[in-house]
Design an enzyme around this catalytic site. Structure first.
Site, PDB file in Angstrom:
ATOM      1  N   TYR A   1     -12.997  67.485  43.093  1.00 32.66           N
ATOM      2  CA  TYR A   1     -14.104  67.005  43.944  1.00 32.66           C
ATOM      3  C   TYR A   1     -14.970  68.178  44.411  1.00 32.66           C
ATOM      4  O   TYR A   1     -16.208  68.107  44.377  1.00 32.66           O
ATOM      5  CB  TYR A   1     -13.522  66.264  45.149  1.00 32.66           C
ATOM      6  CG  TYR A   1     -14.542  65.577  46.020  1.00 32.66           C
ATOM      7  CD1 TYR A   1     -15.162  64.396  45.616  1.00 32.66           C
ATOM      8  CD2 TYR A   1     -14.880  66.098  47.262  1.00 32.66           C
ATOM      9  CE1 TYR A   1     -16.084  63.750  46.424  1.00 32.66           C
ATOM     10  CE2 TYR A   1     -15.800  65.465  48.081  1.00 32.66           C
ATOM     11  CZ  TYR A   1     -16.403  64.291  47.658  1.00 32.66           C
ATOM     12  OH  TYR A   1     -17.321  63.674  48.467  1.00 32.66           O
TER      13      TYR A   1
ATOM     14  N   ALA B   1     -15.356  71.069  42.949  1.00 31.08           N
ATOM     15  CA  ALA B   1     -16.101  71.588  41.798  1.00 31.08           C
ATOM     16  C   ALA B   1     -17.327  70.718  41.514  1.00 31.08           C
ATOM     17  O   ALA B   1     -18.420  71.227  41.233  1.00 31.08           O
ATOM     18  CB  ALA B   1     -15.197  71.649  40.569  1.00 31.08           C
TER      19      ALA B   1
END
Length: 247
Positions: free
Chosen positions: A155, A157
């Site tokens: 998430y 990233a």
């Protein structure tokens, strides 16, 4: 009515932050395409609320992880209203896990919806906006994309990647009078955060200088501002709406 006669697409807008954004844009005078990947009933319910406000609304089932769905979404809105003034990339999912336990499909699913989904939507809408020589694109990122969070490497990233997309697209599209910005919400009570225990919520509030969790309407207000003429000279920026948690 800063957005009178404007048309907007809000992905992932059948509930939560997306619903609040769709309703706020309608309050500002925009006609809104309410998009959902699964719950077309939820999208229809939000569209009905918008119509009750006196604005036009479309409820469209579109999975942003599928290019054909995104292309059909853009075509449907252009066919109905002749233009697209505002795109809000809000669709997002979570598949939380510690990195040592995270499966590749958990990584891939989150990046495909949260990050590549925004890429697909921006790519699909730019031709229409470039032709009109105007447009507003707002990407919904997250404070997690700025500071990271244990158990959310996928998430984080995806949301950090959205900031890079925002800045790069802003540089590409500025000459066509298209602005691209991002909003990074802090911890907002929604269905996606409903699993937080009271103890965890209390610890989170301790980290927030304003001493409270935010509301979906707080995010919607920032998106409405970036969509409006008041933000004509703002592009490539990230507005953090988190009560001061990330400074």
């Amino acid at each position: 009515m800063r957005l009178k006669n404007q048309t907007a697409i809000v992905t992932g807008s059948s509930r939560g932050i997306g619903e609040a954004i769709a309703l706020r844009l309608a309050d500002e005078g925009a006609n809104v395409a309410v998009c959902a990947s699964r719950s077309i009933e939820g999208a229809e319910a939000v569209a009905a609320k918008i119509r009750d406000k006196g604005q036009e609304a479309l409820a469209i089932k579109a999975d942003v992880s599928l290019s054909e769905d995104v292309d059909a979404l853009i075509k449907s809105v252009v066919d109905a209203w002749g233009k697209i003034d505002i795109l809000v990339n809000n669709a997002g999912i979570t598949r939380d896990n510690l990195i040592m336990r995270m499966k590749e499909d958990e990584w891939d699913a989150v990046l495909d919806v949260n990050l590549k989904g925004a890429y697909r939507c921006i790519k699909a809408v730019t031709r229409t906006m470039i032709k009109a020589r105007t447009g507003r694109i707002i990407n919904v990122s997250s404070v997690v994309g700025l500071m990271g969070n244990a158990g959310q490497i996928n998430y984080a990233a995806s949301k950090s990647g959205l900031i890079g997309v925002t800045k790069s697209a802003a540089k590409e599209l500025a000459s066509r009078n298209i602005t691209v910005n991002a909003v990074a919400p802090g911890f907002i009570p929604t269905d996606m955060t409903s699993e937080l225990t009271d103890d965890i919520a209390a610890k989170l509030i301790e980290q927030i200088p304003l001493g409270a969790l935010g509301k979906p309407e707080d995010i919607a207000a920032a998106v409405a501002f970036l969509s409006s003429p008041d933000a004509n000279y703002i592009t490539g920026q990230v507005i953090v709406v988190d009560g001061g948690m990330v400074m």
